[in-house]
Design a protein around this motif. Structure first.
Motif, PDB file in Angstrom:
ATOM      1  N   ILE A   6      25.338 -24.368  99.437  1.00  0.00           N
ATOM      2  CA  ILE A   6      24.085 -23.833 100.978  1.00  0.00           C
ATOM      3  C   ILE A   6      23.600 -24.094  99.949  1.00  0.00           C
ATOM      4  CG2 ILE A   6      24.209 -22.567 102.950  1.00  0.00           C
ATOM      5  CD1 ILE A   6      26.722 -23.498 102.892  1.00  0.00           C
ATOM      6  N   VAL A   7      22.140 -24.374 100.388  1.00  0.00           N
ATOM      7  CA  VAL A   7      20.891 -23.750 100.195  1.00  0.00           C
ATOM      8  C   VAL A   7      19.352 -23.690 101.463  1.00  0.00           C
ATOM      9  CG1 VAL A   7      18.824 -24.994  99.087  1.00  0.00           C
ATOM     10  CG2 VAL A   7      20.598 -26.265  98.471  1.00  0.00           C
ATOM     11  N   ASP A   8      18.984 -22.690 101.613  1.00  0.00           N
ATOM     12  CA  ASP A   8      18.219 -22.284 102.093  1.00  0.00           C
ATOM     13  C   ASP A   8      17.719 -20.927 101.814  1.00  0.00           C
ATOM     14  OD1 ASP A   8      17.609 -20.272 104.898  1.00  0.00           O
ATOM     15  OD2 ASP A   8      18.773 -22.102 105.652  1.00  0.00           O
ATOM     16  N   ASP A   9      16.372 -21.037 102.412  1.00  0.00           N
ATOM     17  CA  ASP A   9      15.808 -19.440 101.931  1.00  0.00           C
ATOM     18  C   ASP A   9      15.620 -18.492 102.396  1.00  0.00           C
ATOM     19  OD1 ASP A   9      14.631 -20.444 103.568  1.00  0.00           O
ATOM     20  OD2 ASP A   9      12.659 -19.333 103.465  1.00  0.00           O
ATOM     21  N   VAL A  29      32.846 -23.056  99.495  1.00  0.00           N
ATOM     22  CA  VAL A  29      31.218 -22.779  99.250  1.00  0.00           C
ATOM     23  C   VAL A  29      31.432 -22.724  97.580  1.00  0.00           C
ATOM     24  CG1 VAL A  29      29.540 -21.689  99.542  1.00  0.00           C
ATOM     25  CG2 VAL A  29      30.535 -22.203 101.389  1.00  0.00           C
ATOM     26  N   VAL A  30      30.791 -23.450  96.944  1.00  0.00           N
ATOM     27  CA  VAL A  30      30.840 -22.906  95.495  1.00  0.00           C
ATOM     28  C   VAL A  30      29.556 -22.655  94.908  1.00  0.00           C
ATOM     29  CG1 VAL A  30      32.516 -25.153  95.081  1.00  0.00           C
ATOM     30  CG2 VAL A  30      29.899 -25.183  95.365  1.00  0.00           C
ATOM     31  N   GLY A  31      29.173 -22.620  95.619  1.00  0.00           N
ATOM     32  CA  GLY A  31      27.444 -21.778  95.267  1.00  0.00           C
ATOM     33  C   GLY A  31      26.448 -21.466  96.094  1.00  0.00           C
ATOM     34  N   VAL A  32      25.546 -20.942  96.299  1.00  0.00           N
ATOM     35  CA  VAL A  32      24.040 -20.640  97.416  1.00  0.00           C
ATOM     36  C   VAL A  32      23.197 -20.266  96.161  1.00  0.00           C
ATOM     37  CG1 VAL A  32      23.382 -18.927  98.933  1.00  0.00           C
ATOM     38  CG2 VAL A  32      25.847 -19.309  98.705  1.00  0.00           C
ATOM     39  N   ALA A  33      21.734 -21.402  96.545  1.00  0.00           N
ATOM     40  CA  ALA A  33      20.909 -21.415  96.663  1.00  0.00           C
ATOM     41  C   ALA A  33      20.196 -20.987  97.438  1.00  0.00           C
ATOM     42  CB  ALA A  33      20.462 -23.045  95.925  1.00  0.00           C
ATOM     43  N   HIS A  34      18.366 -20.206  96.769  1.00  0.00           N
ATOM     44  CA  HIS A  34      17.472 -19.747  97.659  1.00  0.00           C
ATOM     45  C   HIS A  34      16.037 -21.010  97.484  1.00  0.00           C
ATOM     46  CE1 HIS A  34      20.125 -17.210  99.055  1.00  0.00           C
ATOM     47  NE2 HIS A  34      20.055 -16.928  98.083  1.00  0.00           N
ATOM     48  N   ASP A  38      16.280 -23.629  92.084  1.00  0.00           N
ATOM     49  CA  ASP A  38      17.667 -23.196  91.566  1.00  0.00           C
ATOM     50  C   ASP A  38      18.590 -24.246  92.281  1.00  0.00           C
ATOM     51  OD1 ASP A  38      19.675 -21.132  91.451  1.00  0.00           O
ATOM     52  OD2 ASP A  38      18.975 -20.447  93.432  1.00  0.00           O
ATOM     53  N   ALA A  39      18.908 -24.395  93.411  1.00  0.00           N
ATOM     54  CA  ALA A  39      18.946 -25.454  94.044  1.00  0.00           C
ATOM     55  C   ALA A  39      19.502 -27.067  93.345  1.00  0.00           C
ATOM     56  CB  ALA A  39      18.223 -26.576  95.131  1.00  0.00           C
ATOM     57  N   LEU A  55      15.673 -27.508 104.950  1.00  0.00           N
ATOM     58  CA  LEU A  55      13.986 -29.013 103.773  1.00  0.00           C
ATOM     59  C   LEU A  55      12.984 -27.703 103.598  1.00  0.00           C
ATOM     60  CD1 LEU A  55      13.868 -30.966 106.863  1.00  0.00           C
ATOM     61  CD2 LEU A  55      14.919 -31.551 104.937  1.00  0.00           C
ATOM     62  N   TYR A  56      12.842 -26.512 104.051  1.00  0.00           N
ATOM     63  CA  TYR A  56      11.654 -25.103 104.133  1.00  0.00           C
ATOM     64  C   TYR A  56      12.234 -24.387 103.353  1.00  0.00           C
ATOM     65  CZ  TYR A  56       9.485 -27.415 108.446  1.00  0.00           C
ATOM     66  OH  TYR A  56       9.229 -28.273 109.673  1.00  0.00           O
TER      67      TYR A  56
END
Length: 223
Positions: A6-9, A29-34, A38-39, A55-56
């Motif tokens: 998951i990639v979300d700020d 879910v194996v990871g979360v990036a902001h 980090d992604a 995208l943002y």
């Protein structure tokens, strides 16, 4: 299991999306990036199958993450989840090969249907080689699905139509609306609408099964 990054700020939004994904069978879910950086680092470390990408991001536009992933040789799939409604962003996402584009805010069912469709496409592609054009068409949803071959009535969605069709195709006999609803994960009323649409367009047949009491049961078969 299909492993997801998951990639979300927004930390809160990322937590919600993680909960959504965790409630879809077959996904983990194996990871979360902001951030974009980090992604990229987490894809390198975790090698997920699918990235849910906003995208943002604070350090780069999301599609730049895709560009750098491909340059580094990573072949994970990307599903864009964003508030961006600009037509150029959508066109750019398609050029980058994303598997879907989901606008925020969305419900659990909105995401679940797209994840189920993605999982089904992965299953349909043979591990080593394709046997012919039909294999490729099924994966690309070209020419063989009602969602692309016919115009759906108002209120019916492309992804759900694909899942209902697949449920019919995979059954050896017939399905009732209730059985179809259970397999797809929608209400019986919704399943009945899709099934009746397929009958009207000649893509499915319906027969009646009579019991000892009550109305006969409508049974559907893909043609």
């Amino acid at each position: 299991m299909i492993e997801v990054l998951i990639v979300d700020d927004d930390f809160h939004v990322a937590r919600i999306h993680s909960g959504f994904v965790g409630n879809v069978p077959g996904f983990e879910v194996v990871g979360v990036a902001h951030t974009g950086a980090d992604a990229l680092a987490q894809v390198e470390a975790l090698a997920p199958d699918l990235v849910l990408l906003d995208l943002y991001l604070p350090d780069m536009f999301g599609l730049e993450v895709v560009t750098q992933l491909r340059a580094a040789g990573h072949d994970c799939d990307v599903l864009v989840i964003t508030a961006s409604r600009e037509a150029e962003a959508v066109r750019a996402a398609v050029r980058h090969g994303v598997v879907n584009y989901l606008l925020k805010p969305f419900s659990f069912d909105d995401l679940r249907v797209r994840l189920d469709t993605y999982a089904a496409q992965r299953r349909e592609l043979p591990e080593e080689s394709v046997t012919g054009q039909a294999d490729i068409d099924r994966v690309l949803n070209r020419g063989t699905t009602p969602a692309t071959a016919t115009r759906l009535p108002k209120g019916l969605g492309q992804e759900t139509a694909t899942l209902v069709e697949r449920a019919l195709r995979e059954t050896e006999t017939t399905l009732s609306a209730a059985e179809c609803a259970e397999r797809v994960g929608i209400s019986r009323v919704s399943a009945r609408r899709y099934l009746e649409h397929f009958c009207k367009t000649g893509q499915a047949d319906v027969s009646l099964r009579y019991g000892t009491t009550g109305r006969p049961e409508r049974r559907y078969r893909w043609t």
